[in-house]
Design an enzyme around this catalytic site. Sequence first.
Site, PDB file in Angstrom:
ATOM      1  N   ARG A   1       0.835  -1.214   0.000  1.00 40.08           N
ATOM      2  CA  ARG A   1       0.000   0.000   0.000  1.00 40.08           C
ATOM      3  C   ARG A   1       0.859   1.249   0.000  1.00 40.08           C
ATOM      4  O   ARG A   1       0.542   2.234   0.669  1.00 40.08           O
ATOM      5  CB  ARG A   1      -0.955  -0.014   1.186  1.00 40.08           C
ATOM      6  CG  ARG A   1      -0.298  -0.208   2.546  1.00 40.08           C
ATOM      7  CD  ARG A   1      -1.294   0.075   3.607  1.00 40.08           C
ATOM      8  NE  ARG A   1      -0.790  -0.196   4.939  1.00 40.08           N
ATOM      9  CZ  ARG A   1      -1.481   0.051   6.033  1.00 40.08           C
ATOM     10  NH1 ARG A   1      -2.667   0.590   5.941  1.00 40.08           N
ATOM     11  NH2 ARG A   1      -0.980  -0.216   7.218  1.00 40.08           N
TER      12      ARG A   1
ATOM     13  N   ASP B   1      11.867  -7.254   6.964  1.00 41.54           N
ATOM     14  CA  ASP B   1      11.470  -6.227   5.992  1.00 41.54           C
ATOM     15  C   ASP B   1      11.373  -4.859   6.645  1.00 41.54           C
ATOM     16  O   ASP B   1      11.227  -3.855   5.942  1.00 41.54           O
ATOM     17  CB  ASP B   1      10.141  -6.591   5.319  1.00 41.54           C
ATOM     18  CG  ASP B   1       9.023  -6.813   6.326  1.00 41.54           C
ATOM     19  OD1 ASP B   1       9.157  -7.743   7.133  1.00 41.54           O
ATOM     20  OD2 ASP B   1       8.034  -6.059   6.306  1.00 41.54           O
TER      21      ASP B   1
ATOM     22  N   ASP C   1      -6.562  -3.700   1.003  1.00 45.04           N
ATOM     23  CA  ASP C   1      -7.176  -2.644   0.191  1.00 45.04           C
ATOM     24  C   ASP C   1      -6.180  -1.574  -0.230  1.00 45.04           C
ATOM     25  O   ASP C   1      -6.501  -0.677  -1.003  1.00 45.04           O
ATOM     26  CB  ASP C   1      -8.371  -2.013   0.922  1.00 45.04           C
ATOM     27  CG  ASP C   1      -7.992  -1.342   2.245  1.00 45.04           C
ATOM     28  OD1 ASP C   1      -6.781  -1.196   2.528  1.00 45.04           O
ATOM     29  OD2 ASP C   1      -8.907  -0.949   2.991  1.00 45.04           O
TER      30      ASP C   1
END
EC number: 2.7.7.-
Length: 491
Positions: free
Chosen positions: A97, A256, A129
Amino acid sequence: MTDKKPTIEPGWNFDNSYTTLPKSFFSRLNPPPVRSPKLAILNERLAKSLGLNVEALQSEEVIAMLAGNKTPEGAMPLAQAYAGHQFGHFTMLGDGRALLLGEQITPTGERFDIQLKGSGRTPYSRGGDGRAALGPMLREYIISEAMHGLGIPTTRSLAVVTTGESVYRESELPGAILTRVAASHIRVGTFQFAARFCSIEDLRALADYTLQRHFPEIETEENRYLLLLKGVIQRQAALIAKWQLVGFIHGVMNTDNMAISGETIDYGPCAFMDTYDPATVFSSIDVQGRYAYGNQPYIAVWNLSRFAESLLPLLHENEAQAVKIAEDVLAEFSKLYHSNWLTGMRAKLGLFNEEEQDEALIEGLLNMMKEHRADYTNTFRALTLNQPEETVLFGTSEFTEWHEQWKARLTRQPEDTDAVQQGMKKNNPAVIPRNHRVEEALEAAWKEGDYTVMERLLTVLSDPYAYTPEQVEYTTLPAESARPYQTFCGT
């Protein structure tokens, strides 16, 4: 009809060197537009340092750029691919995102990534999303800027823009996009991705690019990949020591979330410790305490071991030899970290020279703080101000004895009382972003649209070593009803 340009140019000066890497490392795409972008908060001081015009950044056109509705001139938006170990389990990741607009070249020639966080779905979204809620974006803004004020290497926050759209988590929340500024977004996980899914040529290309970007002084050395490993270990040892010295708990130290640049990155369920306890965990998802305050140095070396594994093909053509080389270098982390931490702790206690017994003195204080549930920051603040009676330790026989030992230790150095206090003020923040204060600011901002509480907090946190009267109210501890505090992975 064409859009009107702002009367003043915003000052974008983009380069896109990341796109010179093999195409497996990124996906080019433009973000989907949002309905009604509005500027929530702008970091004017940071904007100026980047060579950007503050007035132009508040224009409709540039706000549209910060929302992803328009692409700034010279930008080439992309999502970065990477992998990583999340709570010890390897998985394929990537910017799910976020989009990197490009690299802003400042008037002084420095290079900074400009990234939009919460900008929509990407090929790496994994069912999400791609959007972000306003509260977590404002939280990252506060904490990252507080870390900068504390002198800790960190990504920065340029702006938060509301989208005029809702995001759905446990409930309906206002959407927002954070503009994040970083030395780069190259992570340990980027190298893990290259080692696991790409060719050795691609891995070498990433390593060479990283050297050029973050370690230019060694990019032409024959053993440059070994020096890259050493350099990253040195930076992380220094960074984690700085975290420990101020009581910062990252909360989600996945591979990460470890930046090769040595900056703190990804402010999800992070928080600052109130009561001193090495077992402190704030993150609601860290049920095993993997990323507890006291574990952070150990997790750092675990993550760096994964980085070293990724570099093995570049360290030596013989795998056994490469492993031996990596193990020898990784063994240095503990010593480097401890040296940074001990130097910092001496500074917190006003010790300008070194004595063998210093570590026992430091550990004695920390053990008392744990036993009596003393506030970490305020204990050092009280010692700095020569107000030992302000600590919960005061009046105990062990503290009286410790305090006498410390005072005697201070006499065995040439610096006078004034110099000691000034030195301690530079190393012991009067204020930190206390969890209840951060929540108070966020509630006012995203629920009521009142940013004055947040702006006051940011002003206080911008100079935490100032010891001004304005800071005193921000030193108060949370009410018992506000504990234990939990954080969530909203960012």
